[in-house]
Design a protein around this motif. Structure first.
Motif, PDB file in Angstrom:
ATOM      1  N   LYS A   1      -8.134  -5.767   2.659  1.00 23.72           N
ATOM      2  CA  LYS A   1      -8.397  -4.786   3.731  1.00 23.72           C
ATOM      3  C   LYS A   1      -7.590  -3.500   3.477  1.00 23.72           C
ATOM      4  CE  LYS A   1     -10.052  -7.416   7.699  1.00 23.72           C
ATOM      5  NZ  LYS A   1     -10.018  -8.787   7.111  1.00 23.72           N
ATOM      6  N   ALA A   2      -6.429  -3.656   2.801  1.00 28.05           N
ATOM      7  CA  ALA A   2      -5.601  -2.484   2.492  1.00 28.05           C
ATOM      8  C   ALA A   2      -6.068  -1.809   1.208  1.00 28.05           C
ATOM      9  CB  ALA A   2      -4.133  -2.913   2.369  1.00 28.05           C
ATOM     10  N   GLY A   3      -7.181  -2.312   0.643  1.00 29.47           N
ATOM     11  CA  GLY A   3      -7.719  -1.703  -0.585  1.00 29.47           C
ATOM     12  C   GLY A   3      -7.000  -2.135  -1.834  1.00 29.47           C
ATOM     13  N   ILE A   4      -6.350  -3.297  -1.774  1.00 31.53           N
ATOM     14  CA  ILE A   4      -5.578  -3.796  -2.929  1.00 31.53           C
ATOM     15  C   ILE A   4      -6.258  -5.056  -3.470  1.00 31.53           C
ATOM     16  CG2 ILE A   4      -3.310  -4.651  -3.679  1.00 31.53           C
ATOM     17  CD1 ILE A   4      -2.059  -3.041  -1.369  1.00 31.53           C
ATOM     18  N   ASP A   5      -6.536  -5.069  -4.788  1.00 35.59           N
ATOM     19  CA  ASP A   5      -7.129  -6.251  -5.419  1.00 35.59           C
ATOM     20  C   ASP A   5      -6.094  -7.371  -5.483  1.00 35.59           C
ATOM     21  OD1 ASP A   5      -9.397  -4.802  -5.839  1.00 35.59           O
ATOM     22  OD2 ASP A   5      -9.251  -4.726  -8.020  1.00 35.59           O
ATOM     23  N   VAL A   6      -6.577  -8.625  -5.483  1.00 28.21           N
ATOM     24  CA  VAL A   6      -5.653  -9.759  -5.606  1.00 28.21           C
ATOM     25  C   VAL A   6      -6.015 -10.595  -6.836  1.00 28.21           C
ATOM     26  CG1 VAL A   6      -4.809 -11.893  -4.541  1.00 28.21           C
ATOM     27  CG2 VAL A   6      -5.177  -9.854  -3.137  1.00 28.21           C
ATOM     28  N   HIS A   7      -4.999 -10.947  -7.605  1.00 29.84           N
ATOM     29  CA  HIS A   7      -5.117 -11.860  -8.739  1.00 29.84           C
ATOM     30  C   HIS A   7      -4.256 -13.077  -8.411  1.00 29.84           C
ATOM     31  CE1 HIS A   7      -6.878  -9.015 -11.885  1.00 29.84           C
ATOM     32  NE2 HIS A   7      -6.749  -8.280 -10.798  1.00 29.84           N
TER      33      HIS A   7
ATOM     34  N   GLY B   1      10.994   3.735  -1.636  1.00 23.41           N
ATOM     35  CA  GLY B   1      11.384   4.830  -2.536  1.00 23.41           C
ATOM     36  C   GLY B   1      10.336   5.099  -3.593  1.00 23.41           C
ATOM     37  N   ILE B   2       9.772   4.027  -4.135  1.00 28.07           N
ATOM     38  CA  ILE B   2       8.712   4.179  -5.136  1.00 28.07           C
ATOM     39  C   ILE B   2       7.501   4.852  -4.483  1.00 28.07           C
ATOM     40  CG2 ILE B   2       7.043   2.895  -6.529  1.00 28.07           C
ATOM     41  CD1 ILE B   2       9.322   0.770  -6.925  1.00 28.07           C
ATOM     42  N   GLY B   3       7.180   4.395  -3.260  1.00 28.64           N
ATOM     43  CA  GLY B   3       6.024   4.937  -2.549  1.00 28.64           C
ATOM     44  C   GLY B   3       6.157   6.417  -2.264  1.00 28.64           C
TER      45      GLY B   3
ATOM     46  N   LYS C   1       0.849  -1.205   0.000  1.00 31.45           N
ATOM     47  CA  LYS C   1       0.000   0.000   0.000  1.00 31.45           C
ATOM     48  C   LYS C   1       0.878   1.246   0.000  1.00 31.45           C
ATOM     49  CE  LYS C   1      -3.689   2.167   2.738  1.00 31.45           C
ATOM     50  NZ  LYS C   1      -4.894   2.112   1.904  1.00 31.45           N
ATOM     51  N   ALA C   2       1.920   1.214   0.833  1.00 27.73           N
ATOM     52  CA  ALA C   2       2.837   2.367   0.915  1.00 27.73           C
ATOM     53  C   ALA C   2       3.570   2.574  -0.419  1.00 27.73           C
ATOM     54  CB  ALA C   2       3.841   2.149   2.030  1.00 27.73           C
ATOM     55  N   MET C   3       3.786   1.491  -1.145  1.00 28.14           N
ATOM     56  CA  MET C   3       4.479   1.598  -2.436  1.00 28.14           C
ATOM     57  C   MET C   3       3.554   2.217  -3.483  1.00 28.14           C
ATOM     58  SD  MET C   3       6.399  -1.371  -4.635  1.00 28.14           S
ATOM     59  CE  MET C   3       4.992  -2.378  -5.104  1.00 28.14           C
ATOM     60  N   GLY C   4       2.234   2.058  -3.268  1.00 22.53           N
ATOM     61  CA  GLY C   4       1.274   2.611  -4.225  1.00 22.53           C
ATOM     62  C   GLY C   4       0.701   1.574  -5.165  1.00 22.53           C
ATOM     63  N   ALA C   5       0.970   0.275  -4.880  1.00 29.08           N
ATOM     64  CA  ALA C   5       0.395  -0.782  -5.721  1.00 29.08           C
ATOM     65  C   ALA C   5      -1.108  -0.861  -5.471  1.00 29.08           C
ATOM     66  CB  ALA C   5       1.043  -2.126  -5.405  1.00 29.08           C
ATOM     67  N   LYS C   6      -1.873  -1.082  -6.560  1.00 27.49           N
ATOM     68  CA  LYS C   6      -3.329  -1.152  -6.412  1.00 27.49           C
ATOM     69  C   LYS C   6      -3.836  -2.570  -6.634  1.00 27.49           C
ATOM     70  CE  LYS C   6      -4.235   3.187  -5.675  1.00 27.49           C
ATOM     71  NZ  LYS C   6      -4.714   3.606  -4.355  1.00 27.49           N
ATOM     72  N   TYR C   7      -2.964  -3.476  -7.153  1.00 29.20           N
ATOM     73  CA  TYR C   7      -3.333  -4.888  -7.200  1.00 29.20           C
ATOM     74  C   TYR C   7      -2.099  -5.730  -6.978  1.00 29.20           C
ATOM     75  CZ  TYR C   7      -2.169  -5.180 -12.326  1.00 29.20           C
ATOM     76  OH  TYR C   7      -1.562  -5.148 -13.581  1.00 29.20           O
ATOM     77  N   MET C   8      -2.314  -6.981  -6.587  1.00 29.55           N
ATOM     78  CA  MET C   8      -1.213  -7.892  -6.279  1.00 29.55           C
ATOM     79  C   MET C   8      -1.491  -9.237  -6.932  1.00 29.55           C
ATOM     80  SD  MET C   8      -0.323 -10.642  -4.163  1.00 29.55           S
ATOM     81  CE  MET C   8      -1.086 -10.713  -2.553  1.00 29.55           C
ATOM     82  N   ILE C   9      -0.444  -9.864  -7.453  1.00 26.93           N
ATOM     83  CA  ILE C   9      -0.564 -11.185  -8.087  1.00 26.93           C
ATOM     84  C   ILE C   9       0.299 -12.139  -7.270  1.00 26.93           C
ATOM     85  CG2 ILE C   9      -0.266 -12.512 -10.206  1.00 26.93           C
ATOM     86  CD1 ILE C   9      -0.107  -9.776 -11.714  1.00 26.93           C
ATOM     87  N   ILE C  10      -0.289 -13.194  -6.705  1.00 26.04           N
ATOM     88  CA  ILE C  10       0.455 -14.136  -5.856  1.00 26.04           C
ATOM     89  C   ILE C  10       0.534 -15.515  -6.521  1.00 26.04           C
ATOM     90  CG2 ILE C  10      -1.648 -14.577  -4.491  1.00 26.04           C
ATOM     91  CD1 ILE C  10       1.991 -14.959  -3.230  1.00 26.04           C
ATOM     92  N   THR C  11       1.709 -16.134  -6.446  1.00 28.19           N
ATOM     93  CA  THR C  11       1.886 -17.483  -6.973  1.00 28.19           C
ATOM     94  C   THR C  11       1.169 -18.478  -6.061  1.00 28.19           C
ATOM     95  OG1 THR C  11       3.957 -17.518  -5.726  1.00 28.19           O
ATOM     96  CG2 THR C  11       4.130 -17.150  -8.111  1.00 28.19           C
ATOM     97  N   THR C  12       0.031 -18.960  -6.537  1.00 24.67           N
ATOM     98  CA  THR C  12      -0.673 -20.000  -5.754  1.00 24.67           C
ATOM     99  C   THR C  12       0.079 -21.321  -5.897  1.00 24.67           C
ATOM    100  OG1 THR C  12      -2.032 -20.653  -7.650  1.00 24.67           O
ATOM    101  CG2 THR C  12      -2.914 -18.928  -6.210  1.00 24.67           C
ATOM    102  N   LYS C  13       0.590 -21.559  -7.126  1.00 30.74           N
ATOM    103  CA  LYS C  13       1.334 -22.787  -7.445  1.00 30.74           C
ATOM    104  C   LYS C  13       2.221 -22.476  -8.628  1.00 30.74           C
ATOM    105  CE  LYS C  13      -0.470 -26.262  -9.985  1.00 30.74           C
ATOM    106  NZ  LYS C  13      -1.289 -27.447 -10.367  1.00 30.74           N
ATOM    107  N   HIS C  14       3.542 -22.596  -8.429  1.00 31.09           N
ATOM    108  CA  HIS C  14       4.466 -22.345  -9.537  1.00 31.09           C
ATOM    109  C   HIS C  14       4.712 -23.667 -10.269  1.00 31.09           C
ATOM    110  CE1 HIS C  14       7.974 -20.564 -11.671  1.00 31.09           C
ATOM    111  NE2 HIS C  14       7.210 -19.488 -11.579  1.00 31.09           N
TER     112      HIS C  14
END
Ligand SMILES: COc1ccc([C@H]2[C@H](O)[C@H](O)[C@H](C)N2C)cc1
Length: 448
Positions: free
Chosen positions: A136-142, A332-334, A88-101
């Motif tokens: 909860k931080a207002g970030i979508d998850v893919h 730094g990006i944030g 959130k501090a970085m300014g990302a609005k969505y996140m993509i997590i590896t469920t299974k690589h």
């Protein structure tokens, strides 16, 4: 055109609210986390020079040794709230997590596999707490999901005989079950990010990939899925045999960006980027060039200026913490995004003639155009050439909210003279425009 049953089903971009939301977010965080973070690119005192998450394919890594690692996976310092706060501090609005690589290890207790977090010392689901914290931080998850599964006994890279075909069928059922399970367990996710779809077994069954995409959409209307999932019935991927994009956005921009707007062919698209040259999972020794804050900001801004999304990858350690370089980069990006993120979110291609000093970003659907300046010329003078019959009615430097008076060169050309040429980070200037001829409205100095 060639008659296709399993090619693109739509010409042009999706216009629904879910896709408009994805498009407006513009900046995402990729997270590659799994068993590969344990060896972290090293084994028996040797360093693997490839991507850390591919270490199982390294000749120095015995498959049996890798396949025992799950018995050690115990991320005692995993703190999803802290992860979400950092994003959130970085300014990302969505996140993509590896469920299974590709290694097949599931970060969730799937009921269709034994090779999951449930079999590790940690035991508990990792995805649920992560998704909750990010939402909860207002970030979508893919959800990132690899079709290739090096662990599953029925996975085949190619189908050479009847036995392979039977295994392949069983594997397709397994994939369908796991994806439906993920949607059922995590109903707030907004999309899938498919990977590992280049093997013949997948490429040669366009019908299945097409049906799977439609099945997932039926389970979860509005789901956003990129062009990596599908193949058409001739084995074409990303673009069908008629050159039409399959999926909801072009997903081929991996560690590379389009050069010009012509390269994106009017499609929605997304670039995914590593901080070092080519490491997605955690590698103990980053080799080669590590990107700086300003380099990442330029990639983000360039992507948005060309109508795309930009996703920066993070590779947490096996214990659930982030390496210092990534923490510092996120901060730094944030820092910059806090003041200038307004130029990124809802950003779109401006339709102005590209200039050397940097990039234009239009606030989608408005007459507001941001200049994001990376290269201040020695003259300090930024040339602005507006499209025909577009008048400039206001110029504001975002930092300090300072109005600037441009010099009108005549017709639709201006110079913006910057007093201060020294800057440690990109300078953002807001241009207000309106339809109409440029004439001397007294808001500009005459050319000297
Ligand atoms: C064969 O070249 C590849 C194959 C897969 C990848 C994977 C990486 O492991 C990471 O997950 C990236 C998003 N994906 C394309 C990268 C390069």
């Amino acid at each position: 055109t060639i008659a296709l049953k399993h090619g693109a089903h739509r010409i042009g971009n999706r216009t629904d609210a879910d896709m408009a939301r994805w498009r407006s977010l513009r900046f995402g965080q990729f997270i590659h986390w799994g068993l590969y973070a344990i060896p972290a690119g090293e084994w028996n005192g040797k360093t693997y020079n490839g991507a850390a998450e591919w270490i199982r394919s390294w000749k120095e890594m015995p498959h049996e040794a890798y396949d025992q690692l799950y018995k050690q996976f115990n991320p005692v310092n995993f703190n999803p709230q802290q992860w979400a706060a950092q994003a959130k501090a970085m300014g990302a609005k969505y996140m993509i997590i590896t469920t299974k690589h590709h290694d097949g290890f599931c970060l969730w207790p799937s009921k269709y596999s034994k090779y999951t977090i449930a079999a590790s010392p940690w035991k508990k689901d990792l995805l649920g707490p992560m998704i909750d914290a990010y939402n909860k931080a207002g970030i979508d998850v893919h959800l990132y999901f690899s079709i290739i599964d090096w662990n599953h006994p029925d996975y085949r890279a190619s189908l050479k005989n009847a036995a392979d075909s039977a295994a392949g069928k069983r594997f397709q059922v397994f994939v369908k079950n796991q994806l439906a399970e993920l949607l059922q367990r995590y109903p707030t996710v907004k999309g899938f990010w498919f990977d590992g779809t280049w093997d013949d077994s997948w490429k040669n069954d366009g019908a299945f990939s097409d049906e799977l995409e439609q099945y997932l959409q039926s389970l979860h209307p509005g789901l956003v899925m990129g062009s990596r999932l599908r193949a058409d019935e001739k084995g074409a991927r990303h673009f069908d045999s008629n050159g039409r994009l399959m999926g909801d956005y072009e997903q081929g921009w991996e560690r590379k960006l389009p050069a010009t707007i012509a390269d994106v062919h009017g499609n929605d698209w997304e670039a995914v980027m590593t901080v070092p040259e080519n490491q997605w999972g955690y590698h103990a020794k980053w080799m080669g060039h590590v990107k700086t804050v300003n380099e990442i900001l330029e990639m983000l801004v360039k992507s948005v200026s060309l109508n795309g999304n930009f996703v920066l990858n993070f590779g947490p350690k096996a214990d659930g913490t982030y390496r210092t370089e990534e923490q510092q980069l996120a901060a730094g990006i944030g820092e910059w995004m806090k003041v200038n993120g307004v130029a990124v979110y809802d950003g779109a291609y401006a339709g102005f003639e590209k200039q050397d000093w940097g990039y234009y970003i239009r606030k989608a659907g408005t007459d507001s155009v941001y200049m994001v300046v990376f290269n201040i010329p020695v003259s300090g003078s930024l040339r602005v050439k507006l499209p025909a019959r577009t008048a400039l009615t206001g110029v504001t430097m975002l930092q300090g909210n300072t109005a600037l008076t441009p010099e009108w060169v005549g017709r639709n050309e201006y110079f913006i003279h910057l007093q201060n040429r020294q800057t440690a980070s990109p300078v953002v200037i807001l241009l207000k425009t309106e339809k109409g001829e440029n004439k001397d409205k007294g808001n500009v100095e005459k050319a000297k």
